[in-house]
Design a protein around this motif. Structure first.
Motif, PDB file in Angstrom:
ATOM      1  N   LEU A 216       0.866  -1.184   0.000  1.00 40.36           N
ATOM      2  CA  LEU A 216       0.000   0.000   0.000  1.00 40.36           C
ATOM      3  C   LEU A 216       0.899   1.229   0.000  1.00 40.36           C
ATOM      4  N   ALA A 217       0.569   2.233  -0.828  1.00 39.78           N
ATOM      5  CA  ALA A 217       1.390   3.456  -0.838  1.00 39.78           C
ATOM      6  C   ALA A 217       0.490   4.669  -0.921  1.00 39.78           C
ATOM      7  N   MET A 218       0.826   5.685  -0.133  1.00 41.01           N
ATOM      8  CA  MET A 218       0.041   6.916  -0.176  1.00 41.01           C
ATOM      9  C   MET A 218       0.921   8.107  -0.517  1.00 41.01           C
ATOM     10  N   GLY A 219       0.305   9.099  -1.158  1.00 37.20           N
ATOM     11  CA  GLY A 219       1.045  10.290  -1.573  1.00 37.20           C
ATOM     12  C   GLY A 219       0.359  11.551  -1.107  1.00 37.20           C
ATOM     13  N   SER A 220       1.093  12.635  -1.127  1.00 30.89           N
ATOM     14  CA  SER A 220       0.645  13.965  -0.707  1.00 30.89           C
ATOM     15  C   SER A 220       0.463  14.086   0.793  1.00 30.89           C
ATOM     16  N   VAL A 221       0.806  13.042   1.544  1.00 34.80           N
ATOM     17  CA  VAL A 221       0.648  13.107   2.995  1.00 34.80           C
ATOM     18  C   VAL A 221       1.970  12.893   3.725  1.00 34.80           C
ATOM     19  N   SER A 222       3.050  13.106   2.996  1.00 33.20           N
ATOM     20  CA  SER A 222       4.389  12.957   3.548  1.00 33.20           C
ATOM     21  C   SER A 222       5.336  13.535   2.498  1.00 33.20           C
ATOM     22  N   PRO A 223       6.524  13.989   2.888  1.00 33.33           N
ATOM     23  CA  PRO A 223       7.431  14.536   1.882  1.00 33.33           C
ATOM     24  C   PRO A 223       7.920  13.488   0.872  1.00 33.33           C
ATOM     25  N   VAL A 224       7.868  12.204   1.269  1.00 29.19           N
ATOM     26  CA  VAL A 224       8.354  11.130   0.404  1.00 29.19           C
ATOM     27  C   VAL A 224       7.249  10.073   0.269  1.00 29.19           C
ATOM     28  N   PRO A 225       7.357   9.156  -0.700  1.00 29.84           N
ATOM     29  CA  PRO A 225       6.337   8.103  -0.828  1.00 29.84           C
ATOM     30  C   PRO A 225       6.235   7.338   0.496  1.00 29.84           C
ATOM     31  N   LEU A 226       5.005   7.099   0.928  1.00 28.78           N
ATOM     32  CA  LEU A 226       4.799   6.489   2.238  1.00 28.78           C
ATOM     33  C   LEU A 226       4.099   5.147   2.104  1.00 28.78           C
ATOM     34  N   ARG A 227       4.752   4.089   2.566  1.00 28.28           N
ATOM     35  CA  ARG A 227       4.111   2.781   2.558  1.00 28.28           C
ATOM     36  C   ARG A 227       3.215   2.661   3.784  1.00 28.28           C
ATOM     37  N   GLY A 228       2.087   1.970   3.607  1.00 26.08           N
ATOM     38  CA  GLY A 228       1.211   1.700   4.765  1.00 26.08           C
ATOM     39  C   GLY A 228       1.654   0.399   5.401  1.00 26.08           C
ATOM     40  N   THR A 229       2.848   0.396   5.997  1.00 23.38           N
ATOM     41  CA  THR A 229       3.466  -0.851   6.463  1.00 23.38           C
ATOM     42  C   THR A 229       2.646  -1.549   7.545  1.00 23.38           C
ATOM     43  N   LYS A 230       2.170  -0.780   8.511  1.00 23.04           N
ATOM     44  CA  LYS A 230       1.364  -1.359   9.596  1.00 23.04           C
ATOM     45  C   LYS A 230       0.114  -2.025   9.028  1.00 23.04           C
ATOM     46  N   ALA A 231      -0.548  -1.343   8.121  1.00 20.89           N
ATOM     47  CA  ALA A 231      -1.765  -1.867   7.491  1.00 20.89           C
ATOM     48  C   ALA A 231      -1.447  -3.131   6.698  1.00 20.89           C
ATOM     49  N   GLU A 232      -0.306  -3.126   6.000  1.00 17.04           N
ATOM     50  CA  GLU A 232       0.098  -4.304   5.232  1.00 17.04           C
ATOM     51  C   GLU A 232       0.263  -5.507   6.166  1.00 17.04           C
ATOM     52  N   GLU A 233       0.904  -5.275   7.316  1.00 19.01           N
ATOM     53  CA  GLU A 233       1.113  -6.376   8.277  1.00 19.01           C
ATOM     54  C   GLU A 233      -0.211  -6.904   8.801  1.00 19.01           C
ATOM     55  N   MET A 234      -1.165  -5.988   8.996  1.00 17.33           N
ATOM     56  CA  MET A 234      -2.495  -6.398   9.498  1.00 17.33           C
ATOM     57  C   MET A 234      -3.199  -7.299   8.515  1.00 17.33           C
ATOM     58  N   LEU A 235      -3.035  -6.996   7.224  1.00 17.25           N
ATOM     59  CA  LEU A 235      -3.824  -7.669   6.195  1.00 17.25           C
ATOM     60  C   LEU A 235      -3.158  -8.929   5.652  1.00 17.25           C
ATOM     61  N   LYS A 236      -1.833  -8.991   5.709  1.00 18.28           N
ATOM     62  CA  LYS A 236      -1.129 -10.115   5.082  1.00 18.28           C
ATOM     63  C   LYS A 236      -1.484 -11.415   5.800  1.00 18.28           C
TER      64      LYS A 236
END
Lengths: 290, 156
Positions: A216-236
Motif C-alpha cells: 500500500l502506498a500513499m502520496g501527498s501526505v508525507s514529503p516522500v512516498p509512504l508505505r502503509g506498512t502497519k496496514a500491510e502487516e495487518m492484512l497479510k
C-alpha cells in the motif's frame, strides 16, 4: 514570462547524455516533456546553464514487457502512452490509472514518467503506483550504472538520490504477483490540472480467500512516498473482511503525516487517507480475476 | 547561442533563427506572424496556446522552439483548406461555440486531436479531451455540442 538564457543540446544516445552530464554536472538539467521544468524555469526556480533534451532518444521511450520477468519503462515514455498501452492497463492497472489523472490531455501528451518521478513532488500520480509494484529506478552515468528502489530514490519534496552526473534511463517493475490486482485513487477539488491532496495505491495478491502479498502506498501526505506498512502487516495472511479493512485504513490514516496547506487541512487529509485506503483496497481486491 | 532552425508548420517549411530560450508560441506569433495561436497563462494551465505536434496536442507556451525540429506542427491557421473552413471550425460557428474567441484556436486544436483518434466521442470523452482548455465565456455546453455535431467525424 520569459525563460533565462541557457545552452541547449539534443543528444541522440544515452552515451552522449552521460558525456554531457560528466562535463556539465549540476549546471545541467534534463529536459523531457518540460511540463515541470519549463514552468519552473519561467518562475526562475531553476536557472540551469545547460539543457539536455532527451526526447530524441528512442530507446528511452519504450515500454518492454518480458512475460514472467516484469516490465521496463523508458524514462522518456509519455504519460499518455503509460495510460493507454495495453500491457500497463492489464498488468499494472494502478499505474495506468495514475497516469490517466495527471494534468490534462495536453500535459499527458507532453509529460514523461521520468519527469513525474524525478520532479519528486509528493503528489506525483505515477509514484504511489510505481511503489506498490516494487519499481526500481535504473540510473546511469559515465561511471557506470546502478539501480535504487523508487521508495528510497525520492529523498524529500523535490529531492532525489541522483548525483549531478547521473540521469534516469528507465524503471523496472516486477512481474505482477499471480492472482493479483491493483488500484489507484486520488482526492482533489478538480477533475483536471489538479494537485491531489491525498492519493493511494494498492497491489494485492490472494491465495484462496486470504491475502498472500500486499503493498500500500500513499502520496501527498508525507514529503516522500509512504508505505502503509502497519496496514500491510495487518492484512497479510488474513481474510480481508470489511472490519479488517476498516482497521487497516485507520492504520494508514495514523501513519500519514500531512500538512495544512492551500488545498486542504492536515485533519481532512488524514480522514481522506482512511476513505481512499478502504476504497482502493476493495477496488484492488475486486479486480483480481477469478 | 542562436541557432538556425527549420520548422514544418501547416505543411510548409519555415526557416528561423532562434535562441534556446525562445518558446514555440513566441516564435509562431512574433517571428512567423502566425498569431492565431494565443497566449493566456504562459504556464501550461489554460490551454489557449494549444497546437498539434505530430498529431498530439501540445502547450506551445512551455515548448522550446528548438525541441520542435523535425516535427510536424499544425496551428489553427492550418485548419482551413483552399479558403474553406475545416468541418470542426464550421461546427463551432454553427453551434454558437465562439464568443470572445480567445480560447477558440486552442479548443479547436484539442478537438481535432480528439476527433482524429475518436470520430464519434461521447459527451464525457469530449469533456475529458478538452479538460486542458479553459473558456471564460461559453460555459462549455456549446463547445461540447459543436464537437458532437462535427460532420464526417472531422474529416474533410
Amino acid at each position: 514570462m520569459h525563460l533565462p538564457q541557457f545552452q541547449y543540446s539534443a543528444p541522440k544516445t544515452s552515451d552522449e547524455v552521460e558525456a554531457l552530464l560528466a562535463e556539465q554536472k549540476d549546471k545541467a538539467k534534463i529536459l523531457a516533456g518540460g511540463t515541470d521544468l519549463i514552468v519552473q524555469m519561467k518562475e526562475k526556480a531553476h536557472r540551469p546553464e545547460f539543457i539536455i533534451d532527451i526526447t530524441g532518444i528512442e530507446s528511452l521511450s519504450k515500454i518492454n514487457y518480458d512475460n514472467g520477468k516484469g516490465c521496463t519503462i523508458g524514462s522518456a515514455t509519455k504519460i499518455e502512452n503509460i495510460e493507454k498501452t495495453d500491457v500497463i492497463k492489464e498488468k499494472y492497472a494502478a499505474l495506468s490509472k495514475g497516469a490517466s489523472v495527471i494534468g490534462s490531455t495536453q500535459i499527458r501528451a507532453m509529460a514523461t514518467i521520468g519527469g513525474n518521478t524525478c520532479n519528486a513532488s509528493p503528489c506525483a500520480d505515477t509514484v504511489s503506483p510505481l511503489v506498490v509494484f516494487g519499481a526500481k529506478v535504473n540510473i546511469t552515468s559515465k561511471n557506470g550504472k546502478r539501480d535504487v528502489l523508487l521508495e528510497k530514490f525520492i529523498k524529500n519534496n523535490g529531492v532525489t538520490d541522483l548525483n549531478p552526473d547521473e540521469f534516469v534511463e528507465s524503471f523496472t517493475l516486477e512481474e505482477p504477483w499471480p492472482n493479483s490486482g491493483s488500484a489507484y485513487e486520488y482526492m482533489g477539488l478538480r477533475n483536471a490540472m489538479e494537485i491531489d491532496m491525498v492519493n493511494f495505491a494498492a497491489n494485492i495478491a490472494m491465495d484462496g480467500d486470504k491475502i498472500k502479498d500486499i503493498r500500500l502506498a500513499m502520496g501527498s501526505v508525507s514529503p516522500v512516498p509512504l508505505r502503509g506498512t502497519k496496514a500491510e502487516e495487518m492484512l497479510k495472511g488474513q481474510v480481508p473482511t470489511d472490519e479488517l479493512i476498516e482497521k487497516a485504513a485507520k492504520a494508514c490514516s495514523d501513519a500519514s503525516i500531512p500538512i495544512d496547506d492551500i488545498r486542504a487541512s492536515a485533519d481532512y487529509r488524514r480522514e481522506i487517507v482512511g476513505v481512499l485506503a478502504k476504497r482502493v483496497i476493495k477496488k484492488a481486491l475486486a479486480s483480481i480475476k477469478k | 547561442m542562436k541557432q538556425a532552425l527549420e520548422l514544418n508548420i501547416n505543411g510548409l517549411t519555415y526557416d528561423v533563427v532562434v535562441s534556446p530560450r525562445e518558446i514555440l508560441a513566441d516564435v509562431l506569433r512574433e517571428k512567423l506572424g502566425l498569431i492565431g495561436t494565443k497566449k493566456g497563462c504562459g504556464q501550461g494551465d489554460c490551454g489557449t496556446c494549444t497546437v498539434l505536434i505530430d498529431g498530439r496536442p501540445y502547450l506551445s507556451c512551455i515548448t522550446l522552439a528548438l525541441s520542435c525540429k523535425g516535427k510536424e506542427i499544425l496551428t489553427i491557421e492550418g485548419m482551413e483548406k483552399d479558403g474553406e473552413l475545416h468541418p470542426i471550425q464550421k461546427s463551432y460557428i454553427k453551434n454558437g461555440a465562439v464568443q470572445c474567441g480567445f480560447c477558440t484556436p486552442g479548443m479547436i486544436m484539442s478537438s481535432k486531436a480528439l476527433l482524429d483518434e475518436n470520430p464519434k466521442p461521447t459527451e464525457m470523452e469530449i469533456r475529458r479531451a478538452l479538460e486542458g482548455n479553459l473558456c471564460r465565456c461559453t460555459g462549455y455546453t456549446k463547445i461540447v455540442e459543436a464537437v458532437q455535431n462535427v460532420k464526417q467525424g472531422g474529416k474533410e
